[in-house]
Design a protein around this motif. Structure first.
Motif, PDB file in Angstrom:
ATOM      1  N   GLU A  93       0.839  -1.199   0.000  1.00  0.00           N
ATOM      2  CA  GLU A  93       0.000   0.000   0.000  1.00  0.00           C
ATOM      3  C   GLU A  93       0.879   1.256   0.000  1.00  0.00           C
ATOM      4  OE1 GLU A  93      -3.327   2.334   2.663  1.00  0.00           O
ATOM      5  OE2 GLU A  93      -2.883   0.256   3.147  1.00  0.00           O
ATOM      6  N   ASN A  94       1.890   1.273   0.839  1.00  0.00           N
ATOM      7  CA  ASN A  94       2.782   2.433   0.869  1.00  0.00           C
ATOM      8  C   ASN A  94       3.638   2.508  -0.393  1.00  0.00           C
ATOM      9  OD1 ASN A  94       2.384   4.000   3.416  1.00  0.00           O
ATOM     10  ND2 ASN A  94       2.568   1.921   4.237  1.00  0.00           N
ATOM     11  N   LEU A  95       3.968   1.382  -0.967  1.00  0.00           N
ATOM     12  CA  LEU A  95       4.674   1.372  -2.252  1.00  0.00           C
ATOM     13  C   LEU A  95       3.812   2.059  -3.309  1.00  0.00           C
ATOM     14  CD1 LEU A  95       7.059   0.377  -4.049  1.00  0.00           C
ATOM     15  CD2 LEU A  95       5.705  -1.714  -4.417  1.00  0.00           C
ATOM     16  N   ARG A  96       2.543   1.717  -3.334  1.00  0.00           N
ATOM     17  CA  ARG A  96       1.620   2.325  -4.297  1.00  0.00           C
ATOM     18  C   ARG A  96       1.534   3.835  -4.091  1.00  0.00           C
ATOM     19  NH1 ARG A  96      -3.465   3.619  -3.828  1.00  0.00           N
ATOM     20  NH2 ARG A  96      -3.843   2.336  -1.999  1.00  0.00           N
ATOM     21  N   HIS A  97       1.408   4.260  -2.825  1.00  0.00           N
ATOM     22  CA  HIS A  97       1.347   5.700  -2.532  1.00  0.00           C
ATOM     23  C   HIS A  97       2.629   6.402  -2.975  1.00  0.00           C
ATOM     24  CE1 HIS A  97      -2.444   5.662  -0.451  1.00  0.00           C
ATOM     25  NE2 HIS A  97      -2.017   4.789   0.449  1.00  0.00           N
ATOM     26  N   LEU A  98       3.769   5.788  -2.712  1.00  0.00           N
ATOM     27  CA  LEU A  98       5.045   6.390  -3.113  1.00  0.00           C
ATOM     28  C   LEU A  98       5.139   6.535  -4.625  1.00  0.00           C
ATOM     29  CD1 LEU A  98       7.503   4.588  -0.698  1.00  0.00           C
ATOM     30  CD2 LEU A  98       7.083   7.053  -0.807  1.00  0.00           C
ATOM     31  N   LEU A  99       4.739   5.486  -5.339  1.00  0.00           N
ATOM     32  CA  LEU A  99       4.818   5.536  -6.802  1.00  0.00           C
ATOM     33  C   LEU A  99       3.869   6.578  -7.378  1.00  0.00           C
ATOM     34  CD1 LEU A  99       5.246   1.741  -7.582  1.00  0.00           C
ATOM     35  CD2 LEU A  99       6.976   3.548  -7.774  1.00  0.00           C
ATOM     36  N   LEU A 112       9.924  -2.354  -2.561  1.00  0.00           N
ATOM     37  CA  LEU A 112       9.569  -2.931  -1.266  1.00  0.00           C
ATOM     38  C   LEU A 112      10.846  -3.275  -0.499  1.00  0.00           C
ATOM     39  CD1 LEU A 112       6.644  -5.383  -2.095  1.00  0.00           C
ATOM     40  CD2 LEU A 112       6.515  -3.358  -0.630  1.00  0.00           C
ATOM     41  N   PHE A 113      10.888  -2.928   0.752  1.00  0.00           N
ATOM     42  CA  PHE A 113      12.035  -3.191   1.614  1.00  0.00           C
ATOM     43  C   PHE A 113      12.341  -4.681   1.711  1.00  0.00           C
ATOM     44  CE2 PHE A 113      13.486  -3.146   6.291  1.00  0.00           C
ATOM     45  CZ  PHE A 113      14.823  -2.981   5.958  1.00  0.00           C
ATOM     46  N   MET A 114      11.313  -5.505   1.810  1.00  0.00           N
ATOM     47  CA  MET A 114      11.510  -6.950   1.980  1.00  0.00           C
ATOM     48  C   MET A 114      12.120  -7.615   0.749  1.00  0.00           C
ATOM     49  SD  MET A 114      11.054  -7.829   5.072  1.00  0.00           S
ATOM     50  CE  MET A 114      11.053  -9.614   4.913  1.00  0.00           C
ATOM     51  N   HIS A 115      12.209  -6.920  -0.367  1.00  0.00           N
ATOM     52  CA  HIS A 115      12.892  -7.489  -1.537  1.00  0.00           C
ATOM     53  C   HIS A 115      14.364  -7.749  -1.239  1.00  0.00           C
ATOM     54  CE1 HIS A 115       9.813  -6.175  -4.821  1.00  0.00           C
ATOM     55  NE2 HIS A 115       9.360  -7.103  -4.033  1.00  0.00           N
ATOM     56  N   PHE A 116      14.901  -7.110  -0.220  1.00  0.00           N
ATOM     57  CA  PHE A 116      16.296  -7.310   0.154  1.00  0.00           C
ATOM     58  C   PHE A 116      16.486  -8.489   1.100  1.00  0.00           C
ATOM     59  CE2 PHE A 116      16.118  -2.917  -1.214  1.00  0.00           C
ATOM     60  CZ  PHE A 116      17.215  -2.857  -2.059  1.00  0.00           C
TER      61      PHE A 116
END
Length: 160
Positions: A93-99, A112-116
């Protein structure tokens, strides 16, 4: 990023639980390294601007040796998209807002942070309405993703 080798912005909704925890954890993880990283955290909403991190997040983090001193909530601003090389959202959801907020030329910086993390978990869940175990789980995920981010960044700093 003037005096640093790279820059990282951790982002969640209110910038009082997850993203300030990620900021504190990543600061600690690079503290004794030769990395020069500009680190900050922010929220996609500004309801908590100027507020220190949630006491439950701080308590769990401090038990593991993380320092939250000087961290205060703020909202993501346009300049963040220019300033930071990595803009890492805690959830989709926050990724969408940022984009939605991010100019096209900087969208490659947002992920997404968890991609790391070496994990099947894609998002850091919001622990705000849960108990201590939720905050501990969030901290576990953040530590895992911070380790992965360090691995990603390490090759850039090994040759100086």
């Amino acid at each position: 990023m003037a005096n640093s080798d790279t820059s990282v912005l951790f982002v969640c909704l209110g910038n009082i639980c997850r993203s300030p925890t990620a900021e504190a954890v990543f600061r600690e993880k690079i503290k004794n390294s030769h990395f020069s990283v500009d680190i900050d955290s922010a929220g996609t909403m500004g309801h908590h601007a100027g507020v220190t991190p949630d006491e439950r997040a701080k308590a769990v983090g401090e038990m593991r040796g993380y320092n939250f001193k000087g961290i205060k909530s703020r909202r993501v601003v346009f300049e963040d998209f220019e300033r930071f090389e990595y803009i890492l959202a805690m959830d989709k959801e926050n990724l969408r807002h940022l984009l939605e907020m991010c100019p096209a030329e900087h969208q490659h910086k947002v992920s997404l942070f968890m991609h790391f993390a070496d994990s099947d978990v894609e998002e850091v869940p919001d622990p705000y309405y849960g108990g201590k175990r939720g905050f501990e789980y969030v901290l576990d995920l953040i530590e895992l993703a911070c380790e992965g981010l360090l691995v990603k960044l390490a090759p850039r700093f090994e040759v100086r």
